[in-house]
Each structure stands twice: as structure tokens, then as C-alpha cells.
Design an enzyme around this catalytic site. Structure first.
Site, PDB file in Angstrom:
ATOM      1  N   GLY A  12       4.561  -0.196   3.884  1.00 25.87           N
ATOM      2  CA  GLY A  12       5.276  -1.439   3.586  1.00 25.87           C
ATOM      3  C   GLY A  12       6.255  -1.821   4.687  1.00 25.87           C
ATOM      4  CG  ASP A  35       1.282   2.515   1.063  1.00 25.73           C
ATOM      5  OD1 ASP A  35       0.746   1.996   0.060  1.00 25.73           O
ATOM      6  OD2 ASP A  35       2.300   2.062   1.594  1.00 25.73           O
ATOM      7  NE  ARG A  37      -0.452  -1.895   1.269  1.00 24.75           N
ATOM      8  CZ  ARG A  37       0.276  -2.333   2.278  1.00 24.75           C
ATOM      9  NH1 ARG A  37      -0.284  -2.582   3.434  1.00 24.75           N
ATOM     10  NH2 ARG A  37       1.579  -2.528   2.175  1.00 24.75           N
ATOM     11  CE1 TYR A 143      12.505  -4.552  -6.008  1.00 25.90           C
ATOM     12  CE2 TYR A 143      14.333  -6.061  -5.662  1.00 25.90           C
ATOM     13  CZ  TYR A 143      13.572  -4.988  -5.240  1.00 25.90           C
ATOM     14  OH  TYR A 143      13.879  -4.370  -4.058  1.00 25.90           O
ATOM     15  CE  LYS A 147      14.089  -1.204  -5.992  1.00 19.87           C
ATOM     16  NZ  LYS A 147      13.617   0.061  -5.395  1.00 19.87           N
TER      17      LYS A 147
HETATM   18  N1  SER Z   1      14.346  -8.313  -0.468  1.00 18.00           N
HETATM   19  C1  SER Z   1      14.196  -8.031  -1.860  1.00 18.00           C
HETATM   20  C2  SER Z   1      13.561  -9.149  -2.580  1.00 18.00           C
HETATM   21  O1  SER Z   1      13.721 -10.270  -2.155  1.00 18.00           O
HETATM   22  C3  SER Z   1      15.524  -7.738  -2.468  1.00 18.00           C
HETATM   23  O2  SER Z   1      15.730  -6.380  -2.540  1.00 18.00           O
HETATM   24  O3  SER Z   1      12.944  -8.923  -3.567  1.00 18.00           O
END
Ligand code: SER
Length: 315
Positions: A12, A35, A37, A143, A147
Site C-alpha cells: 500500500g 500483502d 497482492r 474507518y 481506528k
Molecule cells: N488518509 C486517510 C483517509 O483519508 C486518513 O487516515 O482515509
């Protein structure tokens, strides 16, 4: 014995540069990239690589045992914009991979973990300017929820099981070697590519949306410096606020125009605007500076100069 380091999610945006930096520092053979991939040629050809699903405990354990891994950098995750489209998949990937490495450390099969958190842990009720280390956190994205939850588990495993896990809340990351995928801050990479290729960019955020950002070299150095710090200096075992710069799409466009006077930008905000609006505009990282000497080196002008220079050599 030389320590052996495993990177999960090595192909990534962060993982690629982190793997190359760790290989240079600790020796190619001692840094195992993995990974689901394959990645760039420089990553695949510079040291060991394994196809590995970070959500499978058995598969990760097998690689850890095979290479006698002592440290794991867990970089596999689904970012904010993609996670809104696939909430359950994002939760499963982001949480299961973390539990796998936390449990390996709890069982003393590995010694140390690096796991990145994000500015996405904050929400719209968090103070936006100079967001403190300890503050109200009500993330509103899939997300951000993953986190924030991850941070609590890291602190818990450290307190209950003495797991040595270290973490930073990354801002938006700007890089030229590997592009980001599925984040809200991706515009700050796309804009340089489009400026060089098309001379124009249609931004998915509004002109005046300020977000915290960081150049990748600083982000990689932060991870390595935190991992190399003496554990007793670290007062935060959830995740450290980490800052470098803060700018709006209008400001980054202005800095590109200094080098490419013909560059033009337009604005067409989409669903990512609401995500950006819920995040801080700038970060107070004084705890990281105090505990382990964090100090960023790239501001917007230096980042723009480096991005345009490096992307030009690629094309
Ligand atoms: N760069 C990330 C995002 O935009 C934030 O941790 O999801």
C-alpha cells in the site's frame, strides 16, 4: 540475533515506502514484506515477500514462526472513503488484523507492534484547530470508528498484557512512489499528478477545507523513530497525535501554481466533503514531541517542490 520485521499490507501507500526504508536500515533479508497482492518491482525484488491475508490468524502466525519475526508493522486497512461503501468488510479487515497481531504479542510470539491510527478518530464535536491529544472523540465514519476502537484495544493490551504496541494518528499522507487508495485526503496526491498530466484538477473537496497533512518521508521517519524509542518514555499507548502541516485545496493549488503558472483547479465536492468536515484542521502533537522527540521536516512548499520534481522524473 538480528531482529526480523514483518510488514502486513506492504504494497500500500505507506507499506511500500516503509518496507524500503526498513530494508535499508535493517538489511533486506531481515524485513519480510507481505500483502494479499503483489506490489511494485522495487518492493518485490529487494527482499523476502509473502502473499498473506492479515485477517487470518493462522496464516500470520505461520509466517511469524517461519521467519522468527520479532516486530510487526500492521499497515493493512481499508481507508475512509472506501470503508463508507463497504462498512462490514472495513470493520472485519481493520479489526481482525489488529486482533491477530495483538494476540500474537500477548502470546509472546512477537515483541513489538506498530499500528497506525488516524485523524479520523476525531469527530465534528472535537475542537477543530490544534486538536489536543486528549479530547472529545466521536468519529462518524466507519474507518474512524474502527481506528478509535483499535486505539482502545491497543491501550488495553498494553495495560493488561504488557503488549508493546506503538501508534500514531497519521494525517493525510502525500507520496509519489505509491498512490493512496480510497481515502478522503487522496486529493492532495491526485492534484500533483493531474497538474503535471492535464494542467488542471477537479477537486472533490471545497476550496477552503483545511486538513492536517504530512509528506511520506516524515511519516516513515515517525514510525521508525517511535519504534526505536525507549518504551519507558512513551506515555501514550493508544495513539499519538502527529502533525506536520495543514492546508486547504486552495492553498495547495496556489503552491503548485508557483511552479506551474498555467495550472487551474475547479471544485466539485462529493460525499467525501462530509467526512473532511468531521475531521480536525490542525493537530497539537506536543506530546509526541515531548515523549520521543517528534519533529516534522516538510512544509507545504517543500512538499510541492519534492512531489513535482519526483513525479516529473517518473514520467
Ligand atoms: N488518509 C486517510 C483517509 O483519508 C486518513 O487516515 O482515509
Amino acid at each position: 540475533m538480528q531482529q526480523s520485521i514483518l510488514i502486513l499490507g506492504a504494497c500500500g501507500q505507506i507499506g511500500t515506502e516503509l518496507t524500503l526504508a526498513l530494508r535499508e536500515r535493517y538489511g533486506n533479508e531481515n524485513v519480510i514484506a507481505s500483502d494479499i497482492r503483489e506490489g511494485s518491482d522495487s518492493l518485490m525484488n529487494s527482499g523476502p515477500f509473502e502473499i498473506l491475508d492479515a485477517t487470518s490468524y493462522d496464516a500470520v502466525e505461520e509466517i511469524v514462526m517461519h521467519y522468527e519475526v520479532s516486530e510487526v508493522y500492521l499497515m493493512a486497512a481499508m481507508l475512509s472513503a472506501t470503508a463508507e461503501k463497504f462498512p462490514e468488510r472495513a470493520w472485519n479487515l481493520n479489526m481482525n488484523s489488529l486482533f491477530n497481531v495483538l494476540n500474537l504479542a500477548k502470546e509472546k510470539k512477537i515483541d513489538k507492534i506498530f499500528w497506525p491510527s488516524s485523524i479520523a478518530v476525531f469527530g465534528k464535536n472535537t475542537p477543530k484547530e490544534n486538536t489536543p491529544q486528549h479530547t472529545l472523540m466521536e468519529p462518524s465514519t466507519v474507518y474512524g470508528i474502527s481506528k478509535q476502537t483499535g486505539e482502545r484495544w491497543c491501550a488495553y493490551y498494553n495495560a493488561k498484557y504488557d503488549v508493546d504496541v506503538r501508534s500514531v494518528r497519521y494525517p493525510g499522507l502525500i507520496s509519489w512512489k505509491t498512490q493512496p487508495g480510497g481515502g478522503t485526503t487522496d486529493y492532495a496526491v491526485e492534484i500533483y499528478l493531474q497538474a503535471l498530466e492535464e494542467g488542471t484538477y477537479n477537486c472533490f473537496l471545497k476550496e477552503d477545507t483545511a486538513l492536517p497533512m504530512m509528506f511520506m518521508d516524515d511519516a516513515i521517519r515517525a514510525a521508525i523513530e517511535l519504534m526505536e524509542s525507549a518504551g519507558e518514555k512513551l506515555s501514550i499507548r493508544s495513539s499519538y497525535n502527529l502533525g506536520a502541516m495543514s492546508f486547504t485545496p486552495g492553498e495547495i493549488a496556489g503552491s503548485i501554481k508557483k511552479q506551474l503558472p498555467e495550472f487551474s483547479i475547479s471544485y466539485e465536492p462529493d460525499f467525501r466533503q462530509a467526512i473532511a468536515d468531521s475531521w480536525p484542521s490542525s493537530i497539537d502533537d506536543s506530546q509526541a514531541r515531548k515523549d520521543w522527540g517528534w519533529h516534522p521536516e516538510f512544509d507545504l512548499e517543500r512538499t510541492s517542490a519534492e512531489m513535482l520534481k519526483q513525479l516529473r522524473t517518473l514520467n
